[in-house]
Design a protein around this motif. Sequence first.
Motif, PDB file in Angstrom:
ATOM      1  N   ARG A 104       0.834  -1.205   0.000  1.00  0.00           N
ATOM      2  CA  ARG A 104       0.000   0.000   0.000  1.00  0.00           C
ATOM      3  C   ARG A 104       0.871   1.258   0.000  1.00  0.00           C
ATOM      4  O   ARG A 104       0.583   2.221  -0.715  1.00  0.00           O
ATOM      5  CB  ARG A 104      -0.928   0.006   1.220  1.00  0.00           C
ATOM      6  N   LEU A 107       2.431   1.602  -3.391  1.00  0.00           N
ATOM      7  CA  LEU A 107       1.418   2.044  -4.342  1.00  0.00           C
ATOM      8  C   LEU A 107       1.148   3.541  -4.178  1.00  0.00           C
ATOM      9  O   LEU A 107       1.055   4.280  -5.168  1.00  0.00           O
ATOM     10  CB  LEU A 107       0.125   1.253  -4.149  1.00  0.00           C
ATOM     11  N   GLY A 108       1.055   4.005  -2.943  1.00  0.00           N
ATOM     12  CA  GLY A 108       0.852   5.434  -2.696  1.00  0.00           C
ATOM     13  C   GLY A 108       1.999   6.265  -3.236  1.00  0.00           C
ATOM     14  O   GLY A 108       1.788   7.319  -3.851  1.00  0.00           O
ATOM     15  N   MET A 110       4.068   5.408  -5.665  1.00  0.00           N
ATOM     16  CA  MET A 110       4.025   5.358  -7.129  1.00  0.00           C
ATOM     17  C   MET A 110       2.952   6.302  -7.659  1.00  0.00           C
ATOM     18  O   MET A 110       3.174   6.997  -8.653  1.00  0.00           O
ATOM     19  CB  MET A 110       3.763   3.932  -7.624  1.00  0.00           C
ATOM     20  N   GLN A 111       1.800   6.354  -7.010  1.00  0.00           N
ATOM     21  CA  GLN A 111       0.741   7.250  -7.461  1.00  0.00           C
ATOM     22  C   GLN A 111       1.190   8.698  -7.342  1.00  0.00           C
ATOM     23  O   GLN A 111       0.956   9.511  -8.234  1.00  0.00           O
ATOM     24  CB  GLN A 111      -0.553   7.018  -6.665  1.00  0.00           C
ATOM     25  N   TYR A 112       1.861   9.031  -6.247  1.00  0.00           N
ATOM     26  CA  TYR A 112       2.391  10.383  -6.047  1.00  0.00           C
ATOM     27  C   TYR A 112       3.365  10.738  -7.174  1.00  0.00           C
ATOM     28  O   TYR A 112       3.291  11.812  -7.759  1.00  0.00           O
ATOM     29  CB  TYR A 112       3.073  10.470  -4.684  1.00  0.00           C
ATOM     30  N   LEU A 114       3.587   9.374 -10.172  1.00  0.00           N
ATOM     31  CA  LEU A 114       2.877   9.470 -11.447  1.00  0.00           C
ATOM     32  C   LEU A 114       2.119  10.787 -11.566  1.00  0.00           C
ATOM     33  O   LEU A 114       2.131  11.424 -12.620  1.00  0.00           O
ATOM     34  CB  LEU A 114       1.917   8.287 -11.612  1.00  0.00           C
ATOM     35  N   ASP A 115       1.475  11.186 -10.478  1.00  0.00           N
ATOM     36  CA  ASP A 115       0.746  12.461 -10.496  1.00  0.00           C
ATOM     37  C   ASP A 115       1.696  13.622 -10.769  1.00  0.00           C
ATOM     38  O   ASP A 115       1.407  14.494 -11.589  1.00  0.00           O
ATOM     39  CB  ASP A 115       0.006  12.685  -9.180  1.00  0.00           C
TER      40      ASP A 115
END
Length: 131
Positions: A104, A107-108, A110-112, A114-115
Motif C-alpha cells: 500500500r 502504491l501510494g 508510485m501514485q504520487y 505518477l501524479d
Amino acid sequence: MEEETTEYAIADVSSMTGLSIDVIRYYERIGLLPPAKRKDNGHRAYSESDLRRYMFVTHLKRTQMPLKDIERYIRYYNEGRYEDCYLVLAEHKQHIERQMEELRESLGMMQYKLDNYAELIHLSYPKPNKE
C-alpha cells in the motif's frame, strides 16, 4: 455394507490441485505428505483424504507460505498440536498483513510520482499562442 472409496491417479490430483506431477512427487519424497499407496500395477492411488491434503497445501502455497512453515504446520497437525497449527497460520497472516501494508505504501508513492510526473509533462508542452 462396504464403504465406497474413490481413488485418484497422480494426473487427477495434479489437474485438481494445479500442482505439477513433479511437485507432487517432490512433496512425497521430502515427507511433506505421505506417499500414495500403490496399486498392484505400481501406479499411485490417491484417496479422497490425500486429495484434501494436497488441496490444503496448495491453498497455503498460494498464500506464499514458505515450505518450511507448511512442513511445520503439517508436523504439528500430525502430532495433534492444534494450538501450534493455529500459531503457524496466525504468524503467516501477520506476515501477509505486513506485506500488504508495504505494498500500500509503495502504491501510494508510485501514485504520487505518477501524479507529479503527469504535471511535469503538461508543463513541458509549449503553450499555444493566442492570436
